[in-house]
Design a protein around this motif. Structure first.
Motif, PDB file in Angstrom:
ATOM      1  N   PRO B 210       0.653  -1.060   0.185  1.00  8.32           N
ATOM      2  CA  PRO B 210      -0.008   0.102  -0.011  1.00  8.32           C
ATOM      3  C   PRO B 210       0.848   1.195   0.050  1.00  8.32           C
ATOM      4  N   GLU B 211       2.162   1.207   0.481  1.00  8.72           N
ATOM      5  CA  GLU B 211       3.088   2.372   0.442  1.00  8.72           C
ATOM      6  C   GLU B 211       3.769   2.718  -0.659  1.00  8.72           C
ATOM      7  N   LEU B 212       3.782   1.748  -1.660  1.00  7.76           N
ATOM      8  CA  LEU B 212       4.742   1.988  -2.847  1.00  7.76           C
ATOM      9  C   LEU B 212       4.144   2.733  -4.039  1.00  7.76           C
ATOM     10  N   ASP B 213       5.087   3.510  -4.415  1.00  6.44           N
ATOM     11  CA  ASP B 213       4.826   4.262  -5.814  1.00  6.44           C
ATOM     12  C   ASP B 213       5.364   3.537  -7.055  1.00  6.44           C
ATOM     13  N   VAL B 214       6.380   2.869  -6.826  1.00  3.97           N
ATOM     14  CA  VAL B 214       6.869   2.127  -7.949  1.00  3.97           C
ATOM     15  C   VAL B 214       7.113   0.771  -7.494  1.00  3.97           C
ATOM     16  N   LEU B 215       6.591  -0.254  -8.126  1.00  2.00           N
ATOM     17  CA  LEU B 215       7.191  -1.627  -7.677  1.00  2.00           C
ATOM     18  C   LEU B 215       8.073  -2.112  -9.127  1.00  2.00           C
ATOM     19  N   TYR B 216       9.262  -2.534  -8.808  1.00  2.00           N
ATOM     20  CA  TYR B 216      10.173  -2.955  -9.739  1.00  2.00           C
ATOM     21  C   TYR B 216      10.281  -4.350  -9.617  1.00  2.00           C
ATOM     22  N   VAL B 217       9.661  -5.141 -10.504  1.00  2.00           N
ATOM     23  CA  VAL B 217       9.774  -6.579 -10.602  1.00  2.00           C
ATOM     24  C   VAL B 217      10.908  -7.266 -11.549  1.00  2.00           C
ATOM     25  N   THR B 218      11.477  -8.106 -10.816  1.00  2.00           N
ATOM     26  CA  THR B 218      12.502  -9.106 -11.680  1.00  2.00           C
ATOM     27  C   THR B 218      12.037 -10.697 -11.441  1.00  2.00           C
ATOM     28  N   ARG B 219      12.590 -11.405 -12.589  1.00  2.00           N
ATOM     29  CA  ARG B 219      12.205 -12.845 -12.669  1.00  2.00           C
ATOM     30  C   ARG B 219      13.102 -13.534 -11.375  1.00  2.00           C
ATOM     31  N   ILE B 220      12.443 -14.503 -10.783  1.00  2.00           N
ATOM     32  CA  ILE B 220      13.095 -15.314  -9.636  1.00  2.00           C
ATOM     33  C   ILE B 220      13.420 -16.726 -10.825  1.00  2.00           C
ATOM     34  N   GLN B 221      14.526 -17.023 -11.036  1.00  2.00           N
ATOM     35  CA  GLN B 221      14.769 -18.436 -11.760  1.00  2.00           C
ATOM     36  C   GLN B 221      14.999 -19.562 -10.901  1.00  2.00           C
ATOM     37  N   LYS B 222      14.517 -20.438 -11.164  1.00  2.00           N
ATOM     38  CA  LYS B 222      14.212 -21.667 -10.434  1.00  2.00           C
ATOM     39  C   LYS B 222      15.569 -22.227 -10.307  1.00  2.00           C
ATOM     40  N   GLU B 223      16.543 -22.103 -11.216  1.00  2.00           N
ATOM     41  CA  GLU B 223      17.846 -22.757 -11.158  1.00  2.00           C
ATOM     42  C   GLU B 223      18.580 -22.051 -10.040  1.00  2.00           C
ATOM     43  N   ARG B 224      18.341 -20.957  -9.580  1.00  2.84           N
ATOM     44  CA  ARG B 224      18.881 -20.070  -8.435  1.00  2.84           C
ATOM     45  C   ARG B 224      18.705 -20.959  -7.048  1.00  2.84           C
ATOM     46  N   PHE B 225      17.869 -21.823  -7.139  1.00  3.89           N
ATOM     47  CA  PHE B 225      17.480 -22.351  -5.752  1.00  3.89           C
ATOM     48  C   PHE B 225      18.209 -23.822  -5.808  1.00  3.89           C
TER      49      PHE B 225
END
Lengths: 159, 296
Positions: B210-225
């Motif tokens: 609710p506070e955000l003015d900008v939400l910057y989304v990037t991909r989470i890659q399965k291979e990183r886990f």
């Protein structure tokens, strides 16, 4: 130097005495200087002797070799407290303190396997900026990865 | 200051004034043939769609030509030629070199070897300065400024070069607050966190949305886990859909460097929050402005 040290190691006629090395790091200092014993220099190495300033210290004496400023600066990586005495004809003709340069080039390698400096056959020489002197902390100029004092010592001890 | 002949390696090498000038040029809808007779080398040692095509388009729109590759299989690199030698060759052929590589610091090395300006189109997992410029430009246009806004940066903040560059870019401005929203194993590296000058904290998306003015989304890659079960457990917390956005400010914008997989549901695309396609389109005027200023 106190009397005890004099008993262990005789004076040298020409060469370099590196004093006030933090206890236990003399071998690393020799490693940095690239002295393996095969070069034929007469080398004396004293470890864990009493020091008024440091409690305990190491000392390295190299007969017949005067250190350049660049070599002295490299020593600062593992022995920032070291003092360098250049000896000619049994007299100390020059005393220097080691001084860590702001930039370290080609002595240690980056710990990031994806850093371009670790790629074979590329023209990048590892180069680090000193961002903290105590404790020692370097940052890779190419990939921004940190290099900690422990990692530096581990690398230099292994070399 | 002038960018003419200057390398573009890291967003942090630019000041507010530099960026402001680029943004003004980019938004002026300029047309021109400043690159007529110039050849730009597109050296993509790693595959890219948007970045490469937008640099090529920007070059063509300015009347220039380009050479290059986007698959090293078709070049002498496949025969064992080094990156350094390839750059030296391109430096002799072209007036500027746009480079993408999987190794960190590759662009800096290229800049040291080449006389022509080098533009980093993404090297390793940390730097992608022109993407950061596009991100900032999009916010600058939509929000009429970049300062005093509350940002959420979500996804892979450790290995994602766009997110890392965006965070570095925010350093140049004075955000009100930056929330870092990432699973523990994908939080930014120590050296990036150390470099952040603004007020930031780790947060859960649902709490701060609710506070955000900008939400910057990037991909989470399965291979990183290391553990696929861990990925399955956390992935839901990092997925945006239209129902989640009911809690967001109506003016909140969502950015994404793309490609998007399933971290933003398709039902978000038609909401006024979705700015990511506009953001991708902004790549052309911004890169045109940059090429116009940089290429000698």
């Amino acid at each position: 130097m106190n009397a005890e040290d004099k008993l262990v190691v005789r004076r040298i006629s020409n060469g370099t005495v590196i004093d006030h090395i933090p206890a236990g790091r003399a071998l690393r200092v020799l490693g940095i200087l690239g002295i393996t014993g095969d070069e034929g220099y007469t080398v004396a190495l004293v470890m864990n002797v009493h020091s008024g300033k440091l409690g305990k210290k190491d000392i390295v004496k190299v007969e017949g070799r005067e250190l350049s400023k660049e070599e002295v600066d490299k020593i600062a990586l593992v022995a920032p407290t070291a003092t360098i005495n250049i000896v000619r004809d049994y007299e100390v003709v020059e005393k220097r303190r080691v001084e860590l340069p702001g930039m370290i080039e080609g002595i240690v390698r980056c710990v990031n396997p994806k850093c371009v400096t670790n790629a074979p056959r590329e023209a990048a020489k590892p180069r680090f900026r000193v961002i903290s002197r105590e404790p020692l902390k370097l940052v890779c100029e190419y990939c921004s990865e940190y290099l900690s004092e422990d990692e530096i010592i581990a690398q230099l001890a292994g070399s | 200051m002038s960018f003419r002949g200057k390398d573009v390696l890291c967003i942090m090498d630019f000041t507010r004034n530099d960026l402001e000038r680029l943004f003004r040029i980019a938004s002026s809808k300029f047309e021109g043939d400043e690159l007529r007779g110039r050849v730009i080398a597109m050296a993509f040692f790693e595959p890219s769609t948007r970045t490469r095509l937008s640099f090529e388009t920007a070059t063509l729109r300015l009347g220039g030509g380009y050479i290059g590759f986007d698959a090293v299989q078709a070049t002498s690199v496949a025969k064992g030629e080094s990156f350094s030698d390839t750059i030296r060759m391109l430096d002799a052929y072209a007036d500027a070199i746009v480079v993408r590589h999987s190794l960190e610091g590759a662009a800096k090395l290229a800049a040291e070897l080449a006389d022509s300006p080098v533009i980093n189109a993404g090297d390793g997992s940390k730097r992608h300065p022109t993407q950061a410029m596009i991100d900032l430009y999009t916010i600058w246009k939509e929000k009429r400024g970049i300062d005093n806004l509350t940002y959420g940066v979500l996804g892979d903040l450790r290995y994602g070069r766009a997110a890392g560059s965006f965070l570095r870019a925010l350093n140049i401005y004075s955000p009100k607050k930056v929330y870092l929203i990432a699973p523990e194993s994908l939080r930014p590296r120590e050296e990036l966190l150390d470099s952040l000058k603004m007020s930031w904290e780790f947060a859960d998306l649902s709490e701060v949305l609710p506070e955000l003015d900008v939400l910057y989304v990037t991909r989470i890659q399965k291979e990183r886990f290391p553990d696929p079960a861990e990925y399955e457990r956390v992935k839901g917390s990092y997925r945006i859909d239209a129902s989640l956005l009911r809690d967001a400010k109506s003016s909140m914008i969502i950015l994404h460097p793309l490609p998007r997989v399933d971290e933003i549901a398709l039902d978000v695309d038609s909401t006024p929050h979705a700015l990511y396609f506009k953001q991708a389109a902004n790549g052309i005027p911004l890169r045109m402005a940059l090429l116009r200023e940089v290429v000698p």
